[in-house]
Design a protein around this motif. Sequence first.
Motif, PDB file in Angstrom:
ATOM      1  N   ARG A 195      47.416  38.883  50.199  1.00 29.35           N
ATOM      2  CA  ARG A 195      46.584  39.446  49.135  1.00 29.35           C
ATOM      3  C   ARG A 195      47.094  40.809  48.681  1.00 29.35           C
ATOM      4  O   ARG A 195      46.866  41.206  47.545  1.00 29.35           O
ATOM      5  CB  ARG A 195      45.123  39.521  49.591  1.00 29.35           C
ATOM      6  CG  ARG A 195      44.417  38.174  49.516  1.00 29.35           C
ATOM      7  CD  ARG A 195      42.917  38.258  49.680  1.00 29.35           C
ATOM      8  NE  ARG A 195      42.529  38.677  51.006  1.00 29.35           N
ATOM      9  CZ  ARG A 195      42.036  39.870  51.312  1.00 29.35           C
ATOM     10  NH1 ARG A 195      41.874  40.777  50.356  1.00 29.35           N
ATOM     11  NH2 ARG A 195      41.704  40.166  52.555  1.00 29.35           N
ATOM     12  N   THR A 251      48.961  40.935  43.488  1.00 30.72           N
ATOM     13  CA  THR A 251      48.125  41.809  42.671  1.00 30.72           C
ATOM     14  C   THR A 251      47.866  41.154  41.310  1.00 30.72           C
ATOM     15  O   THR A 251      48.579  40.230  40.906  1.00 30.72           O
ATOM     16  CB  THR A 251      48.826  43.152  42.449  1.00 30.72           C
ATOM     17  OG1 THR A 251      50.032  42.919  41.694  1.00 30.72           O
ATOM     18  CG2 THR A 251      49.173  43.817  43.775  1.00 30.72           C
ATOM     19  N   PRO A 252      46.864  41.620  40.570  1.00 32.19           N
ATOM     20  CA  PRO A 252      46.637  41.094  39.222  1.00 32.19           C
ATOM     21  C   PRO A 252      47.868  41.213  38.320  1.00 32.19           C
ATOM     22  O   PRO A 252      48.128  40.338  37.485  1.00 32.19           O
ATOM     23  CB  PRO A 252      45.482  41.955  38.701  1.00 32.19           C
ATOM     24  CG  PRO A 252      44.733  42.347  39.930  1.00 32.19           C
ATOM     25  CD  PRO A 252      45.792  42.556  40.977  1.00 32.19           C
ATOM     26  N   ILE A 297      50.223  38.356  39.274  1.00 31.32           N
ATOM     27  CA  ILE A 297      49.688  37.089  38.759  1.00 31.32           C
ATOM     28  C   ILE A 297      49.935  36.987  37.255  1.00 31.32           C
ATOM     29  O   ILE A 297      50.373  35.950  36.751  1.00 31.32           O
ATOM     30  CB  ILE A 297      48.177  36.978  39.056  1.00 31.32           C
ATOM     31  CG1 ILE A 297      47.920  36.965  40.562  1.00 31.32           C
ATOM     32  CG2 ILE A 297      47.595  35.738  38.388  1.00 31.32           C
ATOM     33  CD1 ILE A 297      48.545  35.819  41.305  1.00 31.32           C
ATOM     34  N   HIS A 298      49.682  38.046  36.530  1.00 31.76           N
ATOM     35  CA  HIS A 298      49.905  38.051  35.084  1.00 31.76           C
ATOM     36  C   HIS A 298      51.370  37.771  34.757  1.00 31.76           C
ATOM     37  O   HIS A 298      51.678  36.993  33.843  1.00 31.76           O
ATOM     38  CB  HIS A 298      49.487  39.389  34.487  1.00 31.76           C
ATOM     39  CG  HIS A 298      49.772  39.506  33.015  1.00 31.76           C
ATOM     40  ND1 HIS A 298      48.987  38.901  32.052  1.00 31.76           N
ATOM     41  CD2 HIS A 298      50.788  40.126  32.348  1.00 31.76           C
ATOM     42  CE1 HIS A 298      49.489  39.159  30.854  1.00 31.76           C
ATOM     43  NE2 HIS A 298      50.582  39.897  31.016  1.00 31.76           N
ATOM     44  N   GLU A 300      45.416  32.525  34.870  1.00 30.32           N
ATOM     45  CA  GLU A 300      45.398  33.876  35.425  1.00 30.32           C
ATOM     46  C   GLU A 300      44.041  34.198  36.038  1.00 30.32           C
ATOM     47  O   GLU A 300      43.945  34.706  37.171  1.00 30.32           O
ATOM     48  CB  GLU A 300      45.742  34.873  34.319  1.00 30.32           C
ATOM     49  CG  GLU A 300      45.932  36.295  34.791  1.00 30.32           C
ATOM     50  CD  GLU A 300      46.416  37.200  33.673  1.00 30.32           C
ATOM     51  OE1 GLU A 300      46.239  38.431  33.824  1.00 30.32           O
ATOM     52  OE2 GLU A 300      46.955  36.703  32.670  1.00 30.32           O
ATOM     53  N   GLN A 301      42.981  33.861  35.321  1.00 32.02           N
ATOM     54  CA  GLN A 301      41.629  34.135  35.826  1.00 32.02           C
ATOM     55  C   GLN A 301      41.313  33.273  37.041  1.00 32.02           C
ATOM     56  O   GLN A 301      40.654  33.737  37.989  1.00 32.02           O
ATOM     57  CB  GLN A 301      40.609  33.902  34.721  1.00 32.02           C
ATOM     58  CG  GLN A 301      40.685  34.928  33.603  1.00 32.02           C
ATOM     59  CD  GLN A 301      39.814  34.567  32.406  1.00 32.02           C
ATOM     60  OE1 GLN A 301      38.919  33.738  32.519  1.00 32.02           O
ATOM     61  NE2 GLN A 301      40.078  35.181  31.268  1.00 32.02           N
ATOM     62  N   ASN A 327      43.123  34.938  40.039  1.00 24.70           N
ATOM     63  CA  ASN A 327      42.498  36.202  40.424  1.00 24.70           C
ATOM     64  C   ASN A 327      41.131  35.993  41.064  1.00 24.70           C
ATOM     65  O   ASN A 327      40.779  36.664  42.045  1.00 24.70           O
ATOM     66  CB  ASN A 327      42.381  37.118  39.201  1.00 24.70           C
ATOM     67  CG  ASN A 327      43.705  37.761  38.832  1.00 24.70           C
ATOM     68  OD1 ASN A 327      44.504  38.090  39.702  1.00 24.70           O
ATOM     69  ND2 ASN A 327      43.958  37.924  37.544  1.00 24.70           N
ATOM     70  N   THR A 328      40.365  35.039  40.533  1.00 23.33           N
ATOM     71  CA  THR A 328      39.065  34.727  41.130  1.00 23.33           C
ATOM     72  C   THR A 328      39.238  34.120  42.512  1.00 23.33           C
ATOM     73  O   THR A 328      38.500  34.446  43.455  1.00 23.33           O
ATOM     74  CB  THR A 328      38.279  33.751  40.228  1.00 23.33           C
ATOM     75  OG1 THR A 328      38.085  34.335  38.948  1.00 23.33           O
ATOM     76  CG2 THR A 328      36.924  33.412  40.834  1.00 23.33           C
ATOM     77  N   ALA A 355      40.081  36.829  44.935  1.00 25.72           N
ATOM     78  CA  ALA A 355      38.906  37.658  45.221  1.00 25.72           C
ATOM     79  C   ALA A 355      37.949  36.973  46.187  1.00 25.72           C
ATOM     80  O   ALA A 355      37.163  37.633  46.871  1.00 25.72           O
ATOM     81  CB  ALA A 355      38.185  37.996  43.922  1.00 25.72           C
TER      82      ALA A 355
END
Length: 265
Positions: free
Chosen positions: A203, A207-208, A211-212, A240-241, A244-245, A248
């Motif tokens: 994790r 990072t975001p 991922i992007h 992407e969402q 990230n979800t 999280a």
Amino acid sequence: MKVNPPEIRSVEVIRYVTPLREGGSLPAIVEADDEFFYVLKFRGAGQGVKALIAELIAGELARLLGFHIPEIVFASLDEAFGRAEPDEEIQDLLRASEGLNLGVHYLSGAITFDALITKVEPLLASQLVWFDCLITNVDRTARNTNMLMWHKELWLIDHGAAFYFHHNWQNWEEQAKRPFIQVRDHVLLPQASELDAVDSAFREILTPEVIHAIVSLIPDAWLTGDFPFETPEENRKVYEQFLNTRLANAAVFVKGAKDAREALI
């Protein structure tokens, strides 16, 4: 912090060598204009471009996390291939796949991983189980490990069955938060005793921004048709969402994997 996307080379397919009929979507070994051989995944097969998207995202995520992954390339297929192929089934596949496809470097001489023969250490097993829970990869079972041994190292292949949420877009946000029930069938689950340590380490890497960068690799041409939004950029954002979800809520799938392992051992 801006993270640049990985570089994916583009090649032109110049020769169809042989189909790999053990695959349900009829991938094939082809030669490209760089004189290398690739396993070509066709946009006109089975699950279409969604399988290619899954291969691309999962493959580059795995590479970033340190797994051995054959090089992934964008492979263009000319319309002339469909005319010359005598096998009608393959001819239809080639014609349906004109344009941009996905190639994976062919590992000549590699052998299928056998869990009864090759011992995998707990850390690597835990890394693989965690990764497959993240991408919801249902295809890492004893029946079909989708791993190869090449030069005495473990290589990951065939991630087209990952991200199965995109075959039915309903409640994809909720799917991102759920445990990965199919982990109970994972070929390396019994050895995966270090999931908590892996969760913390991975994790930090994903990072975001990372991922992007990886999701931005998806070509616009693969993001039209059976997708929830009108534009490629909006559809790209869904992946992407989702990731990230899922990250999280990683504690959910880690607990699910640990519970499934305890039930086995």
